[in-house]
Design a protein around this motif. Structure first.
Motif, PDB file in Angstrom:
ATOM      1  N   LEU A  17      -6.129  -3.380  -0.703  1.00 45.56           N
ATOM      2  CA  LEU A  17      -5.269  -4.345  -2.019  1.00 45.56           C
ATOM      3  C   LEU A  17      -6.199  -5.109  -1.480  1.00 45.56           C
ATOM      4  O   LEU A  17      -6.313  -5.515  -2.771  1.00 45.56           O
ATOM      5  CB  LEU A  17      -4.552  -4.836  -0.758  1.00 45.56           C
ATOM      6  N   TYR A  18      -7.267  -5.678  -0.635  1.00 51.05           N
ATOM      7  CA  TYR A  18      -8.134  -6.798  -1.918  1.00 51.05           C
ATOM      8  C   TYR A  18      -9.330  -6.463  -2.505  1.00 51.05           C
ATOM      9  O   TYR A  18      -9.204  -7.459  -4.024  1.00 51.05           O
ATOM     10  CB  TYR A  18      -8.700  -7.321  -0.150  1.00 51.05           C
ATOM     11  N   LEU A  19     -10.141  -5.287  -2.741  1.00 50.41           N
ATOM     12  CA  LEU A  19     -10.443  -4.641  -3.160  1.00 50.41           C
ATOM     13  C   LEU A  19     -10.038  -3.838  -4.807  1.00 50.41           C
ATOM     14  O   LEU A  19     -10.007  -4.945  -5.775  1.00 50.41           O
ATOM     15  CB  LEU A  19     -10.551  -3.641  -2.849  1.00 50.41           C
ATOM     16  N   GLU A  20      -8.410  -4.268  -4.724  1.00 48.37           N
ATOM     17  CA  GLU A  20      -7.968  -3.471  -6.146  1.00 48.37           C
ATOM     18  C   GLU A  20      -7.163  -4.758  -6.973  1.00 48.37           C
ATOM     19  O   GLU A  20      -7.081  -5.199  -8.197  1.00 48.37           O
ATOM     20  CB  GLU A  20      -6.635  -2.488  -5.480  1.00 48.37           C
ATOM     21  N   LEU A  79     -15.756 -11.785   2.518  1.00 53.11           N
ATOM     22  CA  LEU A  79     -14.956 -11.299   1.145  1.00 53.11           C
ATOM     23  C   LEU A  79     -14.818 -12.371   0.062  1.00 53.11           C
ATOM     24  O   LEU A  79     -15.361 -12.513  -0.804  1.00 53.11           O
ATOM     25  CB  LEU A  79     -14.686  -9.706   1.147  1.00 53.11           C
ATOM     26  N   ALA A  80     -13.526 -13.644   1.313  1.00 55.71           N
ATOM     27  CA  ALA A  80     -13.602 -14.213   0.243  1.00 55.71           C
ATOM     28  C   ALA A  80     -14.231 -15.208   0.313  1.00 55.71           C
ATOM     29  O   ALA A  80     -14.289 -16.137  -0.730  1.00 55.71           O
ATOM     30  CB  ALA A  80     -11.843 -14.926   1.048  1.00 55.71           C
ATOM     31  N   ARG A  81     -14.806 -15.759   1.397  1.00 59.64           N
ATOM     32  CA  ARG A  81     -15.908 -17.013   0.782  1.00 59.64           C
ATOM     33  C   ARG A  81     -16.916 -17.288  -0.019  1.00 59.64           C
ATOM     34  O   ARG A  81     -17.901 -17.562  -0.057  1.00 59.64           O
ATOM     35  CB  ARG A  81     -16.502 -17.287   2.421  1.00 59.64           C
ATOM     36  N   LYS A  82     -17.133 -15.195   0.319  1.00 55.46           N
ATOM     37  CA  LYS A  82     -18.448 -15.261  -0.707  1.00 55.46           C
ATOM     38  C   LYS A  82     -18.076 -15.031  -2.333  1.00 55.46           C
ATOM     39  O   LYS A  82     -19.110 -15.668  -2.721  1.00 55.46           O
ATOM     40  CB  LYS A  82     -19.488 -13.724  -0.266  1.00 55.46           C
ATOM     41  N   THR A  83     -17.863 -14.111  -2.704  1.00 60.55           N
ATOM     42  CA  THR A  83     -16.512 -14.452  -4.292  1.00 60.55           C
ATOM     43  C   THR A  83     -15.707 -15.700  -4.199  1.00 60.55           C
ATOM     44  O   THR A  83     -15.170 -15.634  -5.642  1.00 60.55           O
ATOM     45  CB  THR A  83     -15.860 -13.034  -4.272  1.00 60.55           C
ATOM     46  N   GLY A  84     -15.344 -16.471  -3.681  1.00 60.88           N
ATOM     47  CA  GLY A  84     -14.055 -17.435  -3.756  1.00 60.88           C
ATOM     48  C   GLY A  84     -12.266 -16.636  -4.144  1.00 60.88           C
ATOM     49  O   GLY A  84     -11.765 -17.276  -4.793  1.00 60.88           O
ATOM     50  N   LEU A  85     -13.343 -15.038  -3.834  1.00 56.49           N
ATOM     51  CA  LEU A  85     -11.098 -14.676  -4.738  1.00 56.49           C
ATOM     52  C   LEU A  85     -10.375 -13.930  -3.594  1.00 56.49           C
ATOM     53  O   LEU A  85     -10.791 -14.130  -2.435  1.00 56.49           O
ATOM     54  CB  LEU A  85     -11.751 -13.358  -5.669  1.00 56.49           C
ATOM     55  N   LEU A  86      -9.030 -14.688  -3.926  1.00 56.99           N
ATOM     56  CA  LEU A  86      -8.071 -14.487  -3.037  1.00 56.99           C
ATOM     57  C   LEU A  86      -8.085 -15.571  -1.884  1.00 56.99           C
ATOM     58  O   LEU A  86      -8.311 -14.998  -0.620  1.00 56.99           O
ATOM     59  CB  LEU A  86      -7.715 -13.082  -2.838  1.00 56.99           C
ATOM     60  N   TRP A  87      -8.821 -16.926  -1.982  1.00 55.56           N
ATOM     61  CA  TRP A  87      -9.259 -17.408  -1.083  1.00 55.56           C
ATOM     62  C   TRP A  87      -8.951 -18.966  -1.511  1.00 55.56           C
ATOM     63  O   TRP A  87      -9.617 -19.249  -2.880  1.00 55.56           O
ATOM     64  CB  TRP A  87     -10.901 -17.289  -0.580  1.00 55.56           C
ATOM     65  N   ARG A 196       3.438  -5.899  -7.373  1.00 56.49           N
ATOM     66  CA  ARG A 196       1.675  -5.979  -7.998  1.00 56.49           C
ATOM     67  C   ARG A 196       1.503  -5.115  -8.433  1.00 56.49           C
ATOM     68  O   ARG A 196       1.414  -3.657  -6.953  1.00 56.49           O
ATOM     69  CB  ARG A 196       1.631  -6.696  -7.315  1.00 56.49           C
ATOM     70  N   PRO A 197       1.029  -4.818  -9.457  1.00 59.72           N
ATOM     71  CA  PRO A 197      -0.075  -3.440 -10.194  1.00 59.72           C
ATOM     72  C   PRO A 197      -0.926  -2.987  -8.686  1.00 59.72           C
ATOM     73  O   PRO A 197      -0.855  -1.731  -8.814  1.00 59.72           O
ATOM     74  CB  PRO A 197      -0.452  -3.769 -11.455  1.00 59.72           C
ATOM     75  N   ALA A 198      -1.381  -4.514  -8.243  1.00 62.89           N
ATOM     76  CA  ALA A 198      -2.769  -3.440  -7.083  1.00 62.89           C
ATOM     77  C   ALA A 198      -2.492  -2.951  -6.364  1.00 62.89           C
ATOM     78  O   ALA A 198      -2.711  -1.932  -5.479  1.00 62.89           O
ATOM     79  CB  ALA A 198      -3.502  -4.889  -7.013  1.00 62.89           C
ATOM     80  N   THR A 199      -1.015  -3.540  -5.512  1.00 60.09           N
ATOM     81  CA  THR A 199      -0.534  -2.737  -4.205  1.00 60.09           C
ATOM     82  C   THR A 199       0.047  -1.034  -5.053  1.00 60.09           C
ATOM     83  O   THR A 199      -0.005  -0.417  -3.974  1.00 60.09           O
ATOM     84  CB  THR A 199       0.348  -4.323  -4.353  1.00 60.09           C
ATOM     85  N   GLN A 200       1.263  -1.327  -5.932  1.00 59.99           N
ATOM     86  CA  GLN A 200       1.440   0.257  -6.280  1.00 59.99           C
ATOM     87  C   GLN A 200      -0.366   0.987  -6.402  1.00 59.99           C
ATOM     88  O   GLN A 200       0.002   2.190  -5.873  1.00 59.99           O
ATOM     89  CB  GLN A 200       2.184   0.134  -8.040  1.00 59.99           C
ATOM     90  N   ARG A 201      -0.970   0.649  -6.967  1.00 62.21           N
ATOM     91  CA  ARG A 201      -2.522   1.782  -7.005  1.00 62.21           C
ATOM     92  C   ARG A 201      -2.909   2.044  -5.462  1.00 62.21           C
ATOM     93  O   ARG A 201      -3.205   2.902  -5.195  1.00 62.21           O
ATOM     94  CB  ARG A 201      -3.261   0.735  -7.851  1.00 62.21           C
ATOM     95  N   ALA A 202      -2.936   0.874  -4.628  1.00 63.15           N
ATOM     96  CA  ALA A 202      -3.878   0.602  -3.230  1.00 63.15           C
ATOM     97  C   ALA A 202      -2.957   1.871  -2.697  1.00 63.15           C
ATOM     98  O   ALA A 202      -3.170   2.288  -1.446  1.00 63.15           O
ATOM     99  CB  ALA A 202      -3.287  -0.626  -3.174  1.00 63.15           C
ATOM    100  N   TYR A 203      -1.163   1.286  -3.371  1.00 62.94           N
ATOM    101  CA  TYR A 203      -0.582   2.631  -1.783  1.00 62.94           C
ATOM    102  C   TYR A 203       0.014   3.650  -2.515  1.00 62.94           C
ATOM    103  O   TYR A 203       0.584   4.320  -2.125  1.00 62.94           O
ATOM    104  CB  TYR A 203       0.465   1.466  -1.476  1.00 62.94           C
TER     105      TYR A 203
END
Ligand SMILES: N[C@@H](CCC(=O)N[C@@H](CS)C(=O)NCC(=O)O)C(=O)O
Length: 231
Positions: A17-20, A79-87, A196-203
């Motif tokens: 999910l995080y990566l999608e 990953l969140a602290r490194k990239t600032g994404l979903l953080w 969410r599209p990312a959830t649909q892809r991950a699942y």
């Protein structure tokens, strides 16, 4: 580039999910748990607890050697602290996200996992264990429901690693004996994340692991549940 050592289980799906959601470049390295691939020495060098998920970050921020990280919560935080994404940006919101991440890691995941084990994976019915863990999972769903009253996301104003960590453990609610209608704010949050599209892809192609009784062979049971202190 990130290698994700992965199987399609709730803890593995957190990283999918995080990566999608973030679109970070990654490569999936499947680990077949029922075949015991988690005990291969190369995998144990990355994940000493013989569990997925684990990652290897080939471009760590310090520019040093490829960096292995195990434990899904630690990986999300890294990953969140490194990239600032979903953080979240604000420090208070970061602290909220961290608390709910730890709550998931120490509470919802282990308790829902035990509920699922005794309800769908145990070779015989153990009513006390089923009742104990089903109730505890339901209690935790209630805690999250109350947290989500009047909020769209678990921490801060946007999707964060707290939502990502919790979703895969809310998805199997039916197999864990919980009627989401009893926790309406949790239900609304669940439907929003699910859409969410990312959830649909991950699942895509992934089933609820606890929806029906598992049919493991003796060798698969040994690989999944048969280890003692010597591994
Ligand atoms: N606390 C760990 C738990 C990981 C975990 O339980 N992984 C399971 C699949 S969901 C696993 O790899 N099981 C294989 C085994 O125990 O041999 C995390 O969140 O990363």
């Amino acid at each position: 580039m990130i290698d994700l050592h992965y199987a399609a289980t709730p803890n593995g799906l957190k990283l999918r999910l995080y990566l999608e959601e973030t679109g970070l470049a990654h490569r999936i390295v499947p680990v077949k748990l029922s075949a015991g691939e988690q005990f291969a020495p190369e995998f144990l060098a990355i994940s000493p607890n013989n569990k997925i998920p684990a990652i290897v970050d080939h471009a760590p921020a310090d520019g040093g050697a490829p960096l292995p990280v195990f434990e899904s919560g630690a990986i999300l935080l890294y990953l969140a602290r490194k990239t600032g994404l979903l953080w979240p940006r604000a420090e208070r919101d970061q602290l909220e996200a961290t608390q709910w991440l730890f709550w998931q890691m120490a509470g919802l995941g282990p308790m829902a996992g035990q509920a699922g084990h005794f309800r769908a994976h145990a070779p015989e019915a153990v009513p006390y264990a089923i009742d104990r863990y089903t109730r505890e999972a339901a209690r935790l769903y209630g805690v999250l429901d109350r947290r989500l009253q009047g909020r769209e996301f678990i921490a801060g104003e946007e999707l964060s690693i707290a939502d990502i960590a919790c979703y895969p453990w809310v998805l199997p609610h039916a197999g864990l004996g919980h009627d989401l209608a009893a926790t309406p704010d949790l239900q609304r949050w669940f439907e929003r994340i699910r859409a969410r599209p990312a959830t649909q892809r991950a699942y895509a192609g992934v089933d609820d692991p606890y929806a029906k009784p598992a049919n493991f062979t003796a060798a698969e049971r040994q690989a999944l549940f048969g280890q003692g202190a010597q591994g």
